[in-house]
Each structure stands twice: as structure tokens, then as C-alpha cells.
Design a protein around this motif. Structure first.
Motif, PDB file in Angstrom:
ATOM      1  N   HIS B  74       0.639  -1.156  -0.132  1.00 15.49           N
ATOM      2  CA  HIS B  74      -0.411  -0.232  -0.188  1.00 15.49           C
ATOM      3  C   HIS B  74       0.674   1.085   0.069  1.00 15.49           C
ATOM      4  CE1 HIS B  74      -3.204  -2.977   0.531  1.00 15.49           C
ATOM      5  NE2 HIS B  74      -2.646  -3.694   2.001  1.00 15.49           N
ATOM      6  N   TRP B 122     -11.722   1.586   5.252  1.00 21.58           N
ATOM      7  CA  TRP B 122     -11.770   0.853   3.474  1.00 21.58           C
ATOM      8  C   TRP B 122     -10.565   0.601   3.251  1.00 21.58           C
ATOM      9  CZ3 TRP B 122     -15.966   3.627   2.504  1.00 21.58           C
ATOM     10  CH2 TRP B 122     -16.881   4.339   3.687  1.00 21.58           C
ATOM     11  N   VAL B 123      -9.322   0.014   3.651  1.00 20.04           N
ATOM     12  CA  VAL B 123      -8.634  -0.184   3.023  1.00 20.04           C
ATOM     13  C   VAL B 123      -8.879  -1.691   2.810  1.00 20.04           C
ATOM     14  CG1 VAL B 123      -5.842  -0.413   3.004  1.00 20.04           C
ATOM     15  CG2 VAL B 123      -6.598   1.532   2.934  1.00 20.04           C
ATOM     16  N   ALA B 124      -9.213  -2.199   4.175  1.00 21.18           N
ATOM     17  CA  ALA B 124      -9.068  -3.496   4.285  1.00 21.18           C
ATOM     18  C   ALA B 124     -10.442  -3.690   4.196  1.00 21.18           C
ATOM     19  CB  ALA B 124      -8.348  -4.050   5.753  1.00 21.18           C
ATOM     20  N   TYR B 125     -11.231  -4.102   4.676  1.00 24.33           N
ATOM     21  CA  TYR B 125     -12.749  -4.281   4.840  1.00 24.33           C
ATOM     22  C   TYR B 125     -13.530  -3.444   3.380  1.00 24.33           C
ATOM     23  CZ  TYR B 125     -10.705  -5.944   8.781  1.00 24.33           C
ATOM     24  OH  TYR B 125     -10.033  -6.804  10.237  1.00 24.33           O
ATOM     25  N   GLY B 127     -12.171  -2.416   0.953  1.00 19.03           N
ATOM     26  CA  GLY B 127     -11.314  -2.623  -0.350  1.00 19.03           C
ATOM     27  C   GLY B 127     -10.992  -0.678  -1.597  1.00 19.03           C
ATOM     28  N   PRO B 129      -8.972   1.297  -2.375  1.00 20.64           N
ATOM     29  CA  PRO B 129      -7.190   1.555  -2.390  1.00 20.64           C
ATOM     30  C   PRO B 129      -6.342   2.821  -1.520  1.00 20.64           C
ATOM     31  CG  PRO B 129      -8.218   1.593  -4.867  1.00 20.64           C
ATOM     32  CD  PRO B 129      -9.202   1.362  -4.508  1.00 20.64           C
ATOM     33  N   SER B 277      -0.088 -12.399  -1.816  1.00 19.07           N
ATOM     34  CA  SER B 277      -1.948 -12.156  -1.254  1.00 19.07           C
ATOM     35  C   SER B 277      -2.451 -13.672  -1.065  1.00 19.07           C
ATOM     36  CB  SER B 277      -2.572 -10.961  -1.234  1.00 19.07           C
ATOM     37  OG  SER B 277      -2.579 -10.689  -2.662  1.00 19.07           O
ATOM     38  N   GLU B 281      -3.092 -15.617   1.522  1.00 24.24           N
ATOM     39  CA  GLU B 281      -4.587 -16.078   1.909  1.00 24.24           C
ATOM     40  C   GLU B 281      -4.568 -17.337   1.996  1.00 24.24           C
ATOM     41  OE1 GLU B 281      -7.575 -14.022  -0.695  1.00 24.24           O
ATOM     42  OE2 GLU B 281      -6.850 -12.000   0.358  1.00 24.24           O
ATOM     43  N   SER B 287      -5.329 -11.943   5.431  1.00 23.79           N
ATOM     44  CA  SER B 287      -4.844 -10.515   4.651  1.00 23.79           C
ATOM     45  C   SER B 287      -5.496  -9.034   5.203  1.00 23.79           C
ATOM     46  CB  SER B 287      -4.757 -10.691   3.843  1.00 23.79           C
ATOM     47  OG  SER B 287      -5.889 -10.886   3.055  1.00 23.79           O
ATOM     48  N   LYS B 288      -6.926  -8.998   5.784  1.00 22.48           N
ATOM     49  CA  LYS B 288      -7.607  -8.083   5.928  1.00 22.48           C
ATOM     50  C   LYS B 288      -6.923  -7.434   6.857  1.00 22.48           C
ATOM     51  CE  LYS B 288     -11.568  -9.606   3.519  1.00 22.48           C
ATOM     52  NZ  LYS B 288     -13.303  -9.732   3.131  1.00 22.48           N
ATOM     53  N   ASN B 291      -4.026  -6.047   6.289  1.00 22.63           N
ATOM     54  CA  ASN B 291      -3.900  -4.596   6.160  1.00 22.63           C
ATOM     55  C   ASN B 291      -4.302  -3.578   7.195  1.00 22.63           C
ATOM     56  OD1 ASN B 291      -3.213  -5.259   3.326  1.00 22.63           O
ATOM     57  ND2 ASN B 291      -5.120  -6.237   2.899  1.00 22.63           N
TER      58      ASN B 291
END
Lengths: 516, 435
Positions: B74, B122-125, B127, B129, B277, B281, B287-288, B291
Motif C-alpha cells: 500500500h 476503508w483499505v482492508a474491509y 477494499g 485502494p 496475497s 490467504e 490479509s484483511k 492490511n
């Protein structure tokens, strides 16, 4: 038909990759205005041959001669083969979803002057081309808004625009339903009438029987025979015999199976395609695995073998619809990968590089990566244990590397596969699912991997092997399930499994009695 | 040849990624020496070194978080704004509500954590960018800073300034030096030697090849000498100054985060997610969560950096933290972090940050203006990454490697592993739906 002139001849084509001879002395002759099918198991070399023909592998990277329209040709790239009228339509369509039908048809070949596109002209021609393939959609429709069947037709329209004389179709109906398939087959026959010859690669033998004029069978990178369909005497059985007719040499280590009771069972497993939700990739599939047993799953590409395995392994593929998993008599929930690992499942993916390994990592870290908790105190990884465990696997699996500090990207395919096997053996699984465990691996390493698989079974673990190579499945498995279009069609014991019978169950839903 | 590789081991330990770091380290040494010469010895004076630490400690703290974000694949553009936003809240809390400064520091960390949770969500759950999420964050929290502060400077109380402008206290006999700084320097050398000895012992137990003893001794002597020299410089400054508190915080964080990224499960997972990734997984890595963690951690560090900055400046203002994100990102990349993720180290990013710091400082000492400084910094960033990209395309990782004649080492360097066998393959794994 026989009197038609030969439009294309590939003579003694040999293509080598480092360590692998993909094609060896393959010859094929296609006559003008015929549909010529190429049959062979996965990995027989069909696609490689077509890549040679279409210039993906340019002249000079292979040996042999290509004679096209009575002249020797030396294609440098796809553009030069297309300029000569040879167009290949890949199984994974090369269309851009966010562009319209017109824009896709003329992509890279735009009508106009000085870089300015003449859209009026383009659209007019698009309508004409679409009419030729029997498509009545608005040419402004975006590709993502039409179905896969129609997309396939757009691909053909695109080829027609390039003034195609020889069309190569790689598994054109693999993703289509029956209606769309039939329409496409009719279109290919129709093009034949207009003097456009086709080379078609397909696993669906009934379709080949239906439309092909002649068939070339390739096995292990060699031409086996060419059959004249119109001359009669060619049926599915005949084709299958040519495809699999290879003796089972002693390619497998000796083994006496010790099979226990059923400990793993899947019932009514049903899964949707992740994007196309009306498509079921697993339809009500049920199977069992016994302790110490090696169970084979046979199916052709796209039959849904990997989808079945990955969806069971913590729902890693598709959308779960229905089904139950039982282990040691109790129902278990496998909602994500860590639950699957905790319940003693392991999945060795068919795609080592993109799904099995982090290629940036070194061997020791890869080996322990699926169960770091086992060598950690609290959250802290024990470097010493990591190194010594990885080193034990290096010795016991004979991974060829000076040290386990080496990066996995430096290993050969066979040794990378051993690292992946080590990674999953380290999780102490009860059930190992091995998806194409010997893909892209040379013969010597294959033998070693078979030995490892047999050892795991001897330890009382259940092993599922998914493979496209029937001899491998037959040689390795105690029991084989066949899969066709997301369904388990039949079940064979090792004693009764014959390549022809398996192939029959892999290409149709006919019952065992009919198959035998 | 083997003699040369032994010499390399003094700094590198022999593996590829540490060899890259060694290259950056050599560049840093070169830059410092060039400026030392060019400024007639002004660079390595107590006053200047202390100034460099004071001015760059917060950028280096950001670089620690940034390298983890980039390893995971990221980017975080919001760190400057988050730092400024946290700063103004902390300053206001102390000025308007008389919050005691230790509690204010806790408040600042909590604010950073909340912002991090917001961005991580916002980024991990969802998605989105990270580039977009943090670009939005950059605007939101810059605006938030100015809204709360009403575009005026809010001063901070005396006690609080210690974390940004404080020094180690003077204790013990009058030696002409700051005793505590010297003690720390000696302790660092002892720790260094002990670590080297333990590493050798572990290597021997593992049965793996150990470098010759003289390599270990040379390493401890050289690095130890540098550390002691620096300790004497820091300790020998104007009375009342010594090794800055912000520098101490930085050193503690570098040690802690190096350990986290190298030796803990979460650290391994960050590299796994950034490297591949899908494979991660399928190995059971969530992975969430990874992140979410890296994004949240970055904002906490940004909050800390913001507090150290206002402590040094004595007040929080509307332009605090402008452009910090670019310095932190540049530090990570100069330090050998891969643009595509999966590769990088905390210590590399710190060295990269120091390269930037000494360039900046040196150019200012020789009288170059801000314009020239920016141009040089830009070129250095470009050059560092270009060398990295070039080495990658050659299949070699060593920075040093480019100064040596080409040789074909491993078989895998030039020849790609065969992808034949079955080119006609369905790839259902390409589309993964994870619940």
C-alpha cells in the motif's frame, strides 16, 4: 474433401523449453476449407503448437518448417501471422470489457486516417461483421454487458475483419452453455462453406465428432495419427484410444496400501461461480476419503476439479451455496482457510507460482509459513527452530539447494513443489488435497513426489490427487472419481480404472455401465 | 573473489537483501564524508549532528511505519496531515482543557489509532485502494487541523516540549561530556558485540556456514567505533545539549519495529501479504487484518511524529507536516523497499531517511537554497530506485554488484523456470472470493 489442396503444413516442429521438450517432431496438414481438430490430453502440446503457428513463439525459437499457401513462412510475431490471414482465438478471450463491441472489433486495426478514427465507417463495418456471425446486438453495447457466448462471436467477427483464411480456436466452447456452443459450431461450419478453414482444439469429443473433417492426435508432444472423419470409422472411443494409448510403465514406486475407515466425507457440495452467479461450478457433489487412501479426481480442464478443492478448503473459491463436510463422523465448518488448516486440511495448489509460494521469500520461511504458531512462543517466531525444521525437510524430501536460506525463486519447478509439499506437511494435516502435484516437473522429480505422496498415505493420512494425466491418476490412486461439468459422474476402484472408461466419464454424464 | 565476499559480509552478512542495505549504507557514509570535506568539517560537529537528529527524527519515525505499509503493498499519503491533526488536538487539549502533558501524549496516540482504524477500515474491509483512502485523508485531516486550530498557532506547555526539544540530563562527575550519552554509547557497543557473538553461536548450532572470525571482529570494531565516535560527538556539544530525547524515541522504535517485522508472526504476515496475497490467504493469513494493522500502525506513528514536531516547535500550526509523506515515502524507497511490495526493511528505510537528511543538511551548510536541495533530493530518489529496478531486471539484488564485472552466477538468474508442460490451464484461482 481429400482432393482439396493443403493450405497449411507444419513439418517436424520441435520446440524446447529449458529442461522440457514440449513438441518433438510434430507434423500437421490442414486442407483448404476444412475443420481440423487437434486432440490430446492436457499438456500434450496442443497450445504450444498453436503458439508456434501464430508467431507467439517466433521463427528461430523452434525447429521445423511451416508451409502456408505453398510458401514457407517465418512469423516473427502475432501481427505477422495475422497479416497472412491466420488468426488465433484464445480460450481466455482477449476483449476489453469496458469498451464497446465496435471498439473491440477494430482495436489495433482502426479504420481512419492519420490516427483519427472514422467511427461512422467503423460502425457500418461492425454491423456487417456482426451480421456474418449472426449477432444482432447494438455495436455500441459494452463487451461486459453481453454474455460469454456472444463475446466469443465478437472475437470471430474481429477475426473476420482481419480477412482471416485460417481460424484457430482454442477450446472455444469451454465456457459456453449448450445453446451458445451449438450456435458457435454452426457458425464454424458456415465459415467453412465460405472457404475459411479452422483448426479447433477441444476436449469435447462429441463436438469434434460433429463438425471436424479430420483430426490430428497429439500425445506427449508427438503426433500420433491423423484421422479422416469423413472417411468414417471415427468415433469417440477411437479418439480416446489415440489420446491415452500409452503404456503404464513402472513410473511409480511400489506400494501396498493400508486403507482404514472413512474419515472424511463431503455431501451435496454446491458452489456458485464467483462472478456469474447463475453458473454452478460444483453441482451437488458427494465423496468420501478413507484413512491411508489415495483418492484420484479425474476431469478435463474446466470440469470443476480445482473449484471443488478450493471451495472445500476454506471457501477459497466461488460462493458457497450448500453442502456439508464431515470429519471423523462429526460435521465441521470450514468457513475460511485458517479453520480448514485447524481441522487438518491442506491444499497444494495447481498454480505453484501464483498461489503456492511467495517467490520473494526464502526456503525456510516458506516451509513454516502455513503454521507459524507451531514454531512461535507468544507472537515471536523462533528462528532456530525455523531453520532446523526447514533443514529436516530439505534432507527428507531431498530438496536440491545448498542451504534453506536460498530464495525459492532460485529453485527448479520440482524443488519448488517439494517446498510447497513441505509447507503443508509441516501443518500436520489429516487430509492433503494435491492439485496437479506434478505439473511442469521433470520425470525424475515426479517419481520422488509420487514417493512422498505414498509415504503420506502410509502414515494414515488421506490424500486427494487431482490430475489431468490419467496414467498418473491410475498409477497412484486407490480409487478415482470422475468429474464432468461440475458433477461427479462416476467412481472407479484402482482395479477397474481404465483410461478409456475414465475418459468417457470425463466427457459425458453417462453411467458406469454404459461407460464400461 | 571469496576474499571480497568476506569483506562484504562485514556489512551485509551475505544475503541478498542485506547486501542491498549495505549498498545504501555505503552511499550514506560516502555522502557524510563528502559533506564533511566540503564543509570543512562542519558536518560532523556536535551541534550539527544534534540538529540533524532534532530535525529528522519525526520523518524517520514516519519512515518506519511507511516501510511496513509499502511492504504490505500500500501507500500512505496522509501522514503529514494526520500528524498535524493530532498535533493540534493535543495542543488544544493542553492549552484549553489543561490536560496534563503525559495524558496528552496518550490522547495523541489514541487519536492516531482512531484515524488509523478509519483508514484501515476503508483499505482492508471495503477494499478502496490505500492511495485513494489516504489522499482523502490528506485533505480531511489537513482541513480538520485548520478547522480546529482556526488557522492560528496553539502553544504547548513546558513539560511537553521535552519529547521534541529535550536532551539527556547531566548526571555524575563533570567529565566535559554528557555522561549519560557516553554510557548509552558504551552499552550499545556491548550489545552489538553480544549480538554478534550470539548470532555466531546460533549459526554454529544450526550447522550453517559461519563467516571467518575476523569478519565478525572487524564488523564489531568498525560499527562500534562509529557508534562511540558518534556518542562522543553527541556528548561533547554545548553544555545542556546531548543526545536528543526524540532521537532516543526513534532508536527505541527502530529496535522494536525491526524485531516486529523480522521476528514476529504479524511481521511475517506483512511480508507474505505484500509478496503474494493469494498465496498468503491460501496459507491461512488473514490479509484483511494485516492490511488494517499496517494502516492503523502508520497513523499512530504519524500521531507520535506530529507530537514530537509541535514539542520541538513549541506550538501547533496550520502548516505542520506539509510534505512529510513524500519524505517518508522517499526514505523507504531509497532504503531498498520494493515499489510493488513484499521487500524492504525498517533499518533500510532509516538509512534511506538518513541519506535524505544528510543531503539536506549538507547542502544547506554549503549554502544551497531550498530549490537546489529539492532538485538533488529528487534526483537521488530517482537514481536509487533506478539502480534497484535495473538490478532486478538483471536478476541481481546487490547494489555493489553493478560496480563489478558481470558474471553468470546461479542458473536461475538468466533462465526463467520453464512454464511449459501444460500451458492450456484453467485458472479458477485467479478469482478468489474470501468470506
Amino acid at each position: 474433401m481429400v482432393d482439396r489442396p493443403v493450405i497449411l503444413e507444419m513439418r517436424s516442429i520441435t520446440k524446447e523449453f529449458p529442461g522440457v521438450k514440449a513438441l518433438s517432431d510434430v507434423s500437421i496438414a490442414v486442407r483448404a476449407g476444412e475443420v481440423h481438430a487437434i486432440c490430446g490430453e492436457n499438456g500434450a502440446g496442443k497450445s504450444t503448437l498453436m503458439k508456434v503457428l501464430s508467431g507467439v513463439y517466433p521463427f528461430g525459437t523452434y525447429e521445423g518448417q511451416i508451409v502456408y499457401q505453398a510458401e514457407e513462412v517465418r512469423f516473427r510475431d502475432i501481427r505477422s501471422s495475422e497479416a497472412a490471414g491466420i488468426v488465433i482465438i484464445h480460450q481466455e478471450l482477449a476483449l476489453i470489457p469496458e469498451l464497446s463491441i465496435t471498439e473491440n472489433i477494430f482495436l489495433g486495426n482502426e479504420p481512419g486516417r492519420g490516427g483519427v478514427i472514422n467511427w461512422k465507417e467503423a460502425k457500418k463495418r461492425a454491423v456487417q461483421l456482426l451480421a456474418r456471425v449472426g449477432l444482432r446486438d447494438d455495436p455500441d453495447t459494452l463487451i461486459k454487458d453481453i454474455g460469454v457466448g456472444k463475446q466469443q462471436l465478437v472475437e470471430i467477427a474481429k477475426a473476420l475483419n482481419k480477412d482471416v483464411k485460417l481460424l484457430i480456436l482454442d477450446e472455444p466452447t469451454a465456457a459456453l452453455n449448450e445453446n451458445d456452443s451449438q450456435h458457435l459450431l454452426d457458425l464454424i461450419v458456415g465459415l467453412k462453406g465460405k472457404g475459411i478453414a479452422s483448426i479447433m482444439i477441444s476436449h469435447k469429443l462429441n463436438e469434434i465428432e460433429q463438425i471436424a473433417d479430420s483430426i490430428t492426435i497429439i500425445r506427449d508432444g508427438k503426433t500420433i495419427e491423423t484421422l479422416d472423419v469423413r472417411g468414417g470409422d471415427v468415433n469417440e472411443d477411437r479418439i480416446i484410444r489415440g489420446m491415452v494409448g500409452r503404456s503404464l510403465q513402472s513410473r511409480f514406486p511400489d506400494r501396498t496400501p493400508h486403507i482404514g475407515e472413512v474419515f472424511f466425507e463431503v455431501r451435496n457440495w454446491t458452489v456458485q461461480h464467483p462472478l456469474v452467479t447463475e453458473r454452478l461450478v460444483c453441482k451437488n457433489e458427494s465423496f468420501t476419503v478413507r484413512k491411508g487412501e489415495i483418492v484420484g479426481f479425474a476431469g478435463l480442464m474446466g470440469a470443476g476439479r480445482t473449484e471443488l478443492a478450493m471451495s472445500i478448503f476454506g471457501r477459497s473459491y466461488g460462493n458457497f451455496v450448500d453442502g456439508q463436510v464431515f470429519k471423523d463422523g462429526k460435521e465441521i465448518q470450514l468457513r475460511n482457510v485458517s479453520e480448514a488448516i485447524d481441522h487438518g486440511l491442506a491444499y497444494v495448489s495447481e498454480d505453484r507460482k501464483s498461489l503456492g509460494l511467495n517467490l520473494l521469500d526464502d526456503i525456510k520461511r516458506s516451509v513454516v509459513s502455513a503454521k507459524l504458531g507451531k514454531i512461535s512462543r507468544g507472537q515471536v517466531v523462533d528462528d532456530f527452530k525455523e531453520h532446523s525444521i526447514a533443514d529436516e525437510y530439505r534432507k527428507s524430501l531431498r530438496i536440491k539447494t545448498p542451504t534453506v536460506d536460498e530464495g525459492v525463486s532460485k529453485l527448479s519447478g520440482g524443488n519448488q513443489q517439494k517446498v510447497v509439499l513441505a509447507k503443508w506437511m509441516f501443518t500436520d494435516p489429516d487430509l492433503l488435497i494435491l492439485d496437479e502435484p506434478t505439473r511442469g516437473i521433470d520425470v525424475g522429480a515426479k517419481f520422488e513426489i509420487y514417493g512422498i505422496i505414498q509415504q503420506l498415505a502410509a502414515q494414515g493420512k488421506g490424500v486427494i490427487v487431482i490430475s489431468s494425466e490419467l496414467p498418473e491418476l491410475i498409477g497412484l490412486s486407490d480409487r478415482i472419481y470422475t468429474i464432468f461439468e461440475g458433477q461427479i459422474t462416476n467412481e472407479f476402484t484402482s482395479a477397474e480404472a481404465e483410461p478409456e472408461m475414465l475418459m468417457k466419464s470425463m466427457t459425458s454424464t453417462s453411467k458406469k455401465a454404459e461407460a464400461a | 573473489m571469496s576474499g571480497f565476499s568476506d569483506v562484504k559480509k562485514i556489512f551485509g552478512g551475505g544475503t541478498t537483501s542485506t547486501a542491498r542495505q549495505a549498498g545504501i549504507l555505503l552511499s550514506l557514509v560516502a555522502i557524510v564524508l563528502v559533506f564533511q570535506f566540503w564543509t570543512n568539517g562542519l558536518t560532523l560537529t556536535p551541534g550539527n549532528l544534534i540538529a540533524v537528529v532534532n530535525q529528522y527524527s519525526y520523518i524517520l519515525i514516519l519512515a518506519i511505519g511507511m516501510v511496513m505499509v509499502i511492504i504490505a503493498g500500500h501507500i500512505d499519503l496522509s501522514v503529514g496531515s494526520v500528524a498535524a491533526f493530532t498535533g493540534i488536538i493535543v495542543a488544544k487539549a493542553m492549552a484549553d482543557f489543561n490536560l496534563p502533558w503525559p495524558l496528552a501524549i496518550v490522547l495523541g496516540l489514541v487519536v492516531g489509532a482512531l484515524i488509523g482504524a478509519w483508514q484501515g477500515f476503508w483499505v482492508a474491509y471495503v477494499g478502496v485502494p490505500a492511495f485513494i483512502v489516504t489522499l482523502a485523508g490528506m485533505l480531511i485531516f489537513r482541513g480538520g487541523n485548520q478547522y480546529i486550530g482556526a488557522a492560528t498557532a496553539v502553544p504547548v506547555p513546558e513539560g511537553f516540549t521535552a519529547i521534541g526539544a529535550g536532551y539527556l540530563p547531566e548526571i555524575g562527575p563533570d567529565t566535559g561530556y554528557n555522561n549519560l550519552t557516553l554510557v548509552l554509547g558504551f552499552l550499545a557497543v556491548v550489545a552489538l558485540a553480544w549480538r554478534e557473538w550470539r548470532a555466531r553461536r546460533t549459526q554454529a548450532e544450526m550447522g550453517s556456514e559461519t563467516a571467518p572470525v575476523w569478519v565478525s571482529i572487524a564488523r564489531v570494531v568498525i560499527i562500534g567505533a562509529v557508534v562511540l565516535y558518534a556518542a562522543f560527538l553527541f556528548a561533547g556539544g554545548r553544555v545542556g545539549t546531548s543526545f536528543p530525547v526524540s532521537g532516543l524515541i526513534l532508536v527505541a522504535l527502530v529496535i522494536a519495529y525491526s524485531f516486529l517485522t523480522r521476528n514476529t508472526i504479524i511481521g511475517r504476515h506483512i511480508y507474505a501479504v505484500g509478496g503474494n496475497s493469494h498465496a498468503a490467504e491460501l496459507s491461512g493469513v488473514k490479509s484483511k487484518r494485516v492490511n488494517f494493522f499496517v494502516m492503523m500502525n502508520m497513523s499512530i506513528l504519524a500521531g507520535l511524529a506530529g507530537m514530537i514536531f509541535i514539542a520541538r516547535a513549541g506550538a501547533s500550526g496550520g502548516q505542520d507536516g506539509n510534505g512529510w509523506e513524500l519524505d517518508a515515502i522517499a526514505a523507504a524507497f531509497i532504503g531498498g523497499t520494493a515499489v510493488a511490495g513484499g521487500v524492504g526493511t525498517v533499518i533500510g528505510a532509516i538509512i534511506g531517511g538518513l541519506v535524505m537528511a544528510f543531503l539536506n543538511n549538507g547542502l544547506q551548510l554549503v549554502g544551497a537554497g531550498a530549490d537546489l536541495v529539492q532538485i538533488v533530493k529528487g534526483l537521488v530518489l530517482l537514481l536509487a530506485v533506478a539502480i534497484d529496478v535495473y538490478n532486478r531486471s538483471q536478476g541481481r539484488f546487490s547494489i555493489i554488484g553493478i560496480f563489478r564485472p558481470k558474471r553468470r552466477s546461479g542458473p536461475s538468474d538468466q533462465t526463467p523456470t520453464p512454464t511449459t508442460g501444460t500451458p492450456d490451464t484453467a485458472k479458477p484461482g485467479a478469482v478468489t472470493v474470501n468470506n
